[in-house]
Design an enzyme around this catalytic site. Structure first.
Site, short mmCIF file in Angstrom:
data_model
loop_
_atom_site.label_atom_id
_atom_site.label_comp_id
_atom_site.label_asym_id
_atom_site.label_seq_id
_atom_site.Cartn_x
_atom_site.Cartn_y
_atom_site.Cartn_z
N CYS A 181 -34.96 -39.51 -5.40
CA CYS A 181 -35.34 -41.00 -4.56
C CYS A 181 -34.20 -41.22 -3.70
O CYS A 181 -33.74 -41.05 -2.80
CB CYS A 181 -35.91 -42.36 -4.98
SG CYS A 181 -36.40 -43.80 -4.52
N HIS A 206 -40.70 -40.26 -7.56
CA HIS A 206 -39.96 -40.24 -9.28
C HIS A 206 -40.65 -39.12 -10.41
O HIS A 206 -41.28 -39.85 -11.12
CB HIS A 206 -39.98 -41.26 -9.82
CG HIS A 206 -38.65 -42.51 -8.94
ND1 HIS A 206 -38.19 -42.34 -9.14
CD2 HIS A 206 -39.65 -42.98 -8.00
CE1 HIS A 206 -37.11 -43.42 -8.84
NE2 HIS A 206 -37.76 -43.72 -8.22
N GLU A 210 -39.55 -38.08 -13.24
CA GLU A 210 -39.15 -38.41 -14.18
C GLU A 210 -39.68 -39.63 -15.09
O GLU A 210 -40.00 -40.00 -16.53
CB GLU A 210 -37.57 -39.32 -14.32
CG GLU A 210 -37.30 -40.34 -13.80
CD GLU A 210 -37.14 -40.75 -12.75
OE1 GLU A 210 -38.12 -39.52 -11.31
OE2 GLU A 210 -36.43 -41.12 -11.45
#
Lengths: 221, 79
Positions: free
Chosen positions: A87, A197, A199
């Protein structure tokens, strides 16, 4: 393996990223502050996480890309250190010249925060080797400037060399990126940048574990 | 010296903000607006008094930080 996560003023996803890296490597990553001029020895991977470094002033990622820690990261990346930018991290490493092209304002002009479908186009990278080529996973995005653009020659080279790692699939391109590009890798294969994202899609509380194999890929790399 | 710098998106780079401004002008009743491109403007006060050296300094600033030459052009005016 030894990992590190960089924090700049305005970054807000460093904790999520450190949690993800600890989950798969079993060791807490080193948290690096942007003013540091040297990286710790023996690092296998540096992650530049998401957020809004310096409030996106001037251009997203522009100020962070010129910080002392990025000079150190750039020097080591040229010698093969693995770097992952997610990002704002993708915007930062692109502004720092580690990846070609640029991320500009979403075509819709809207900030998008939703789930997209990601297609793994290249499963021979340090972040995708546990995936199948063509596999489609769910992954969240949250950005206002994720519209990947580059010149025609660069785009041709990225496609011809298999350097598009992730593409938005099933009509979920949230930002107008050229060729639905969501993530790319450099020519040497040690620097990856992506807008989504991963994660945030690796634990039961995230709702899905789709992106866990991406992080597990780090162990094999 | 004072440097005045205009940074504009290169031709061919999509400018959704310009498009939004174009739409807003239309809705305000300004007909005849063909196309809007938006950019940035900077003023930098310099200690340097020699125009040649000043221009070289500002050019380096543009290349290194102020513009992203992948997507933007810059134009320097010294006063």
């Amino acid at each position: 393996m030894k990992t590190a996560v960089v924090t700049f003023p305005g970054i807000n996803r460093e904790t999520d990223m450190m949690r993800a890296l600890k989950l798969v490597t079993g060791k807490a990553p080193v948290n690096l502050w942007h003013t540091e001029t040297e990286l710790p020895g023996g690092l296998d991977l540096v992650v530049v996480p998401g957020g809004f470094s310096y409030g996106d002033y001037l251009r997203c990622g522009a100020i962070a890309a010129r910080s002392p820690i990025m000079a150190a990261i750039r020097a080591k990346a040229l010698n093969g250190l693995k770097v992952l930018g997610v990002c704002n991290g993708f915007q930062i490493i692109t502004e720092a010249g580690l990846l070609p092209g640029a991320l500009v304002r979403n075509a819709s002009l809207h900030f998008v925060c939703r789930e997209v479908k990601l297609k793994v186009e290249n499963n021979r990278t340090f972040f995708t080797n546990r995936m199948k080529r063509g596999q489609i996973v769910s992954c969240p995005v949250a950005h206002g400037e994720g519209n990947y653009i580059c010149d025609a020659d660069t785009l041709k080279a990225l496609e011809a060399e298999g350097r598009v790692v992730f593409r938005y699939a099933q009509g979920t391109n949230p930002n107008g990126a050229m060729n639905d590009i969501a993530g790319i890798v450099n020519g040497a294969g040690n620097v990856i940048g992506m807008m989504p994202h991963p994660e945030n899609m690796i634990e039961p509380l995230h709702g899905k574990l789709d992106c866990l194999p991406l992080f597990e890929s780090l162990l094999a790399a | 010296m004072k440097a005045k710098i205009k940074v504009t998106l290169k031709n061919g780079v999509l400018d959704p903000q310009g498009k939004a401004i174009e739409g807003a002008l239309g809705s305000l009743g300004f007909s005849g607006v063909d196309h809007v491109r938006q950019g940035k403007y900077f003023e930098i006060d310099l200690k340097e008094t020699d125009p040649v050296r000043a221009r070289e300094q500002v050019r380096a600033m543009c290349e290194k930080l102020i513009a992203n030459t992948v997507i933007e052009n810059y134009d320097i005016e010294l006063a």
